[in-house]
Design a protein around this motif. Sequence first.
Motif, PDB file in Angstrom:
ATOM      1  N   UNK A 261      -0.075  -2.038  -4.991  1.00 57.36           N
ATOM      2  CA  UNK A 261      -0.318  -3.284  -5.713  1.00 57.36           C
ATOM      3  C   UNK A 261      -0.190  -4.513  -4.982  1.00 57.36           C
ATOM      4  N   UNK A 262      -0.369  -5.498  -5.566  1.00 62.56           N
ATOM      5  CA  UNK A 262      -0.367  -6.913  -5.042  1.00 62.56           C
ATOM      6  C   UNK A 262       0.258  -7.866  -6.008  1.00 62.56           C
ATOM      7  N   UNK A 263       0.857  -8.568  -5.802  1.00 66.25           N
ATOM      8  CA  UNK A 263       1.454  -9.524  -6.457  1.00 66.25           C
ATOM      9  C   UNK A 263       1.416 -11.000  -5.710  1.00 66.25           C
ATOM     10  N   UNK A 264       0.810 -11.828  -6.529  1.00 68.91           N
ATOM     11  CA  UNK A 264       0.799 -13.466  -6.000  1.00 68.91           C
ATOM     12  C   UNK A 264       1.734 -14.128  -6.945  1.00 68.91           C
ATOM     13  N   UNK A 265       2.760 -14.793  -6.276  1.00 72.04           N
ATOM     14  CA  UNK A 265       3.530 -15.716  -7.300  1.00 72.04           C
ATOM     15  C   UNK A 265       3.416 -17.114  -6.662  1.00 72.04           C
ATOM     16  N   UNK A 266       3.198 -18.117  -7.486  1.00 71.41           N
ATOM     17  CA  UNK A 266       2.967 -19.416  -6.967  1.00 71.41           C
ATOM     18  C   UNK A 266       3.450 -20.467  -7.749  1.00 71.41           C
TER      19      UNK A 266
ATOM     20  N   UNK B 283       0.840  -1.357  -0.148  1.00 73.74           N
ATOM     21  CA  UNK B 283       0.016  -0.045   0.065  1.00 73.74           C
ATOM     22  C   UNK B 283       0.966   1.193   0.122  1.00 73.74           C
ATOM     23  N   UNK B 284       0.602   2.174  -0.959  1.00 71.86           N
ATOM     24  CA  UNK B 284       1.520   3.328  -1.153  1.00 71.86           C
ATOM     25  C   UNK B 284       0.772   4.554  -0.748  1.00 71.86           C
ATOM     26  N   UNK B 285       0.934   4.953   0.373  1.00 72.43           N
ATOM     27  CA  UNK B 285       0.140   6.376   0.572  1.00 72.43           C
ATOM     28  C   UNK B 285      -1.221   6.168   1.306  1.00 72.43           C
ATOM     29  N   UNK B 286      -2.281   5.265   1.141  1.00 69.33           N
ATOM     30  CA  UNK B 286      -3.274   4.810   1.484  1.00 69.33           C
ATOM     31  C   UNK B 286      -3.579   3.319   1.096  1.00 69.33           C
ATOM     32  N   UNK B 287      -4.729   2.858   1.687  1.00 68.49           N
ATOM     33  CA  UNK B 287      -5.036   1.538   1.312  1.00 68.49           C
ATOM     34  C   UNK B 287      -5.583   1.439   0.244  1.00 68.49           C
ATOM     35  N   UNK B 288      -5.920   2.457  -0.797  1.00 71.48           N
ATOM     36  CA  UNK B 288      -6.717   2.354  -1.949  1.00 71.48           C
ATOM     37  C   UNK B 288      -5.497   2.652  -3.125  1.00 71.48           C
TER      38      UNK B 288
ATOM     39  N   UNK C 226      -1.376  -6.884  -9.869  1.00 79.08           N
ATOM     40  CA  UNK C 226      -2.436  -5.703 -10.427  1.00 79.08           C
ATOM     41  C   UNK C 226      -2.308  -4.437  -9.332  1.00 79.08           C
ATOM     42  N   UNK C 227      -2.843  -3.474  -9.728  1.00 74.74           N
ATOM     43  CA  UNK C 227      -2.928  -2.194  -9.108  1.00 74.74           C
ATOM     44  C   UNK C 227      -4.128  -2.282  -8.150  1.00 74.74           C
ATOM     45  N   UNK C 228      -4.157  -1.820  -6.829  1.00 71.61           N
ATOM     46  CA  UNK C 228      -5.149  -1.664  -5.951  1.00 71.61           C
ATOM     47  C   UNK C 228      -5.967  -0.488  -6.513  1.00 71.61           C
TER      48      UNK C 228
END
Length: 155
Positions: A68-73, A60-65, A84-86
């Motif tokens: 970005x989120x990364x899921x690596x599996x 989270x950059x600056x606020x919760x909205x 993706x971007x939040x």
Amino acid sequence: MKTKILFLLFCLFSLNAQSQIDIQKRFQSDSRKYYIWNSDHDKYELQETEYENSVIDIREIGSKTNGYIIISMIDNGQSRLHHGSIYNYSKDSDNEGSWSIQSKFIRAKLTYNPKDNTITYLYDADSKRYRKLMIFNVAPDDLPNASLKAIVKSD
């Protein structure tokens, strides 16, 4: 002399007021359940339970909205990456946080349940609902450099 000290204090306080806090949370998972929507039965059906490693990073950059989120599996010996971007954040009464994310190709939703220590990742949406979902059994990363961090940046 007093004016110089007051001016210096004023500059320090104004610099601190414009600082931005970045928060990153990393989760490790050793198993996940993969579900697909069955339109004939109007429910999600379990396709497979996978006992493979996954890493989920929420920044989270600056606020919760914003961030970005990364899921690596690892999936059947292949590495997969979802990111993706939040663009939205919400929290329900059970203290579950949900991030809505989007990238060039997908719209998805990630929900963290701290009570059960699970993360639900819904993706591959059509006009009515998400068609696929994964439920990760997670634990926060215990490494000192990868756990919850607050980084203060001054602009």
